[in-house]
Design an enzyme around this catalytic site. Structure first.
Site, PDB file in Angstrom:
ATOM      1  N   TYR A 185      25.485  32.257  47.161  1.00 19.60           N
ATOM      2  CA  TYR A 185      26.448  32.625  48.209  1.00 19.60           C
ATOM      3  C   TYR A 185      26.398  34.144  48.391  1.00 19.60           C
ATOM      4  O   TYR A 185      26.775  34.892  47.494  1.00 19.60           O
ATOM      5  CB  TYR A 185      27.859  32.194  47.815  1.00 19.60           C
ATOM      6  CG  TYR A 185      28.126  30.706  47.905  1.00 19.60           C
ATOM      7  CD1 TYR A 185      27.143  29.817  48.327  1.00 19.60           C
ATOM      8  CD2 TYR A 185      29.375  30.182  47.583  1.00 19.60           C
ATOM      9  CE1 TYR A 185      27.391  28.458  48.412  1.00 19.60           C
ATOM     10  CE2 TYR A 185      29.640  28.825  47.672  1.00 19.60           C
ATOM     11  CZ  TYR A 185      28.641  27.960  48.088  1.00 19.60           C
ATOM     12  OH  TYR A 185      28.899  26.608  48.170  1.00 19.60           O
ATOM     13  N   GLU A 186      25.944  34.574  49.562  1.00 23.82           N
ATOM     14  CA  GLU A 186      25.711  36.001  49.794  1.00 23.82           C
ATOM     15  C   GLU A 186      26.680  36.617  50.794  1.00 23.82           C
ATOM     16  O   GLU A 186      26.704  37.844  50.950  1.00 23.82           O
ATOM     17  CB  GLU A 186      24.262  36.217  50.254  1.00 23.82           C
ATOM     18  CG  GLU A 186      23.227  35.710  49.250  1.00 23.82           C
ATOM     19  CD  GLU A 186      21.794  35.895  49.723  1.00 23.82           C
ATOM     20  OE1 GLU A 186      21.555  36.828  50.513  1.00 23.82           O
ATOM     21  OE2 GLU A 186      20.923  35.105  49.310  1.00 23.82           O
ATOM     22  N   LEU A 187      27.464  35.792  51.496  1.00 21.49           N
ATOM     23  CA  LEU A 187      28.357  36.299  52.543  1.00 21.49           C
ATOM     24  C   LEU A 187      29.810  36.148  52.114  1.00 21.49           C
ATOM     25  O   LEU A 187      30.604  35.474  52.754  1.00 21.49           O
ATOM     26  CB  LEU A 187      28.094  35.562  53.853  1.00 21.49           C
ATOM     27  CG  LEU A 187      26.673  35.676  54.405  1.00 21.49           C
ATOM     28  CD1 LEU A 187      26.517  34.841  55.663  1.00 21.49           C
ATOM     29  CD2 LEU A 187      26.304  37.133  54.680  1.00 21.49           C
TER      30      LEU A 187
END
Length: 353
Positions: free
Chosen positions: A150-152
């Site tokens: 999960y990058e956002l």
């Protein structure tokens, strides 16, 4: 304009890449399934012995499984990726059976490509988090591990993210699954960092540092991951992450920048064709990373990775005592790289479980 359109078409063309890996001899040509690609530039080759690693991870994209060869020296595959749908439910789960012949571990990779949706699934006030965790654990049944990418994550959800990881990690361990988390590159501690290396290391079996995109599509031209930048990342990571949990991510892809808007990522095979098409054989290695200027109606600068630049980074990491690496992603590589990687032991698949 016609030459420019030809350039763009070539960049987006995808040839499945599968080499025989360590079975082949080291030569100036390399095999991509039934196609032999001859380098279009004076390619610099590594020297010495292959790099010995205890774990070698490769991300495989759904729909691109044909780019994986089971003879690659891989211990782990991150199967990319299960997403979250509009209503916060787990979606697009990879079919583990497609990789049934792979002898190593296969991990279910989780992504959420919307910042707003990430907020709603992490904040317990919306009632989506616990149901999603239950769905993830159920979907992980045929897999060997669970990997969170999960990058956002909105800044205000840092604590919610850590709670999500804690709950999912506990569930994964009860099911006997290896739990890993992907984190962006850091060279120092950042105050109130959403991706705190020490906190994530406490909750994970592996921490995957995405040591790439030092330069990106909208930045000034430059290497995807310079050796000096990677050295700083590794140096910092070793101060806050136990080395047995640390996995350094390396890029297989390259990027182009132009004085007109043509920036994008590409396969090694794609840039190789462009170099050949425009007779741009003056590739030079700047601090061990290959780069070339291609003259056409636009002035295009390309930075990419090949076997030499990748081995240089692998040697850097092993010299610091880091024995695990991961590659984004299978299919984008210079196939020669597989001849320069060996696994340190037959039982490395069981390490850390």
């Amino acid at each position: 304009m016609k030459r420019f359109l030809t350039f763009l078409c070539a960049l987006t063309a995808c040839i499945p890449l599968c080499a025989g890996g360590k079975k082949d001899k080291k030569t100036d040509t390399f095999t991509v399934k039934t196609t032999v690609i001859k380098p279009s530039y004076r390619k610099k080759m590594p020297s010495g012995e292959p790099v010995q690693l205890s774990e070698v991870w490769g991300w495989v994209m759904q729909g691109k499984e044909s780019e994986l060869d089971f003879d690659f020296p891989l211990t782990d595959i991150g199967y990319f990726a299960a997403d979250v749908d509009t209503y916060g439910k787990l979606d697009n789960i990879p079919d583990r059976n497609i990789l049934g012949g792979f002898p190593g571990r296969v991990h279910l990779v989780l992504v959420c490509d919307s910042k707003s949706l990430t907020h709603f699934i992490l904040d317990p006030a919306f009632g989506l988090r616990d149901r999603l965790i239950a769905d993830i654990l159920a979907a992980s049944e045929p897999f060997d591990g669970i990997q969170v990418d999960y990058e956002l994550i909105p800044g205000k959800d840092s604590d919610n993210f850590m709670t999500f990881l804690k709950l999912l990690s506990a569930g994964a361990r009860k099911k006997g699954k290896l739990f890993s988390v992907c984190v962006p590159a850091r060279v120092k501690t950042i105050s109130d960092d959403t991706f705190s290396y020490p906190k994530i290391a406490e909750l994970s079996d592996r921490v995957m540092i995405m040591a790439y995109d030092e330069h990106w599509s909208t930045s000034l031209p430059g290497p995807i991951a310079s050796v000096s930048w990677c050295e700083k990342i590794a140096g910092y990571a070793l101060t806050v992450i136990p080395p047995e949990k640390l996995v350094m991510g390396l890029p297989f892809y390259g990027r182009s920048w132009a004085n007109e808007k043509t920036a994008q990522g590409w396969y090694f095979s794609g840039i190789n064709r462009i170099i050949d098409q425009y007779d741009s054989d003056k590739v030079e290695y700047i601090n061990d990373i290959p780069t070339v200027r291609i003259k056409m109606k636009v002035d295009v600068t390309c930075w990419f990775e090949d076997a030499y630049s990748t081995v240089q980074k692998l040697r850097l990491y092993t010299s610091r005592g880091i024995s695990s690496a991961a590659f984004w992603r299978i299919g984008q590589e210079d196939p020669e790289i597989w001849q320069w990687i060996t696994l340190s032991s037959a039982d490395c698949l069981n390490s850390g479980l």
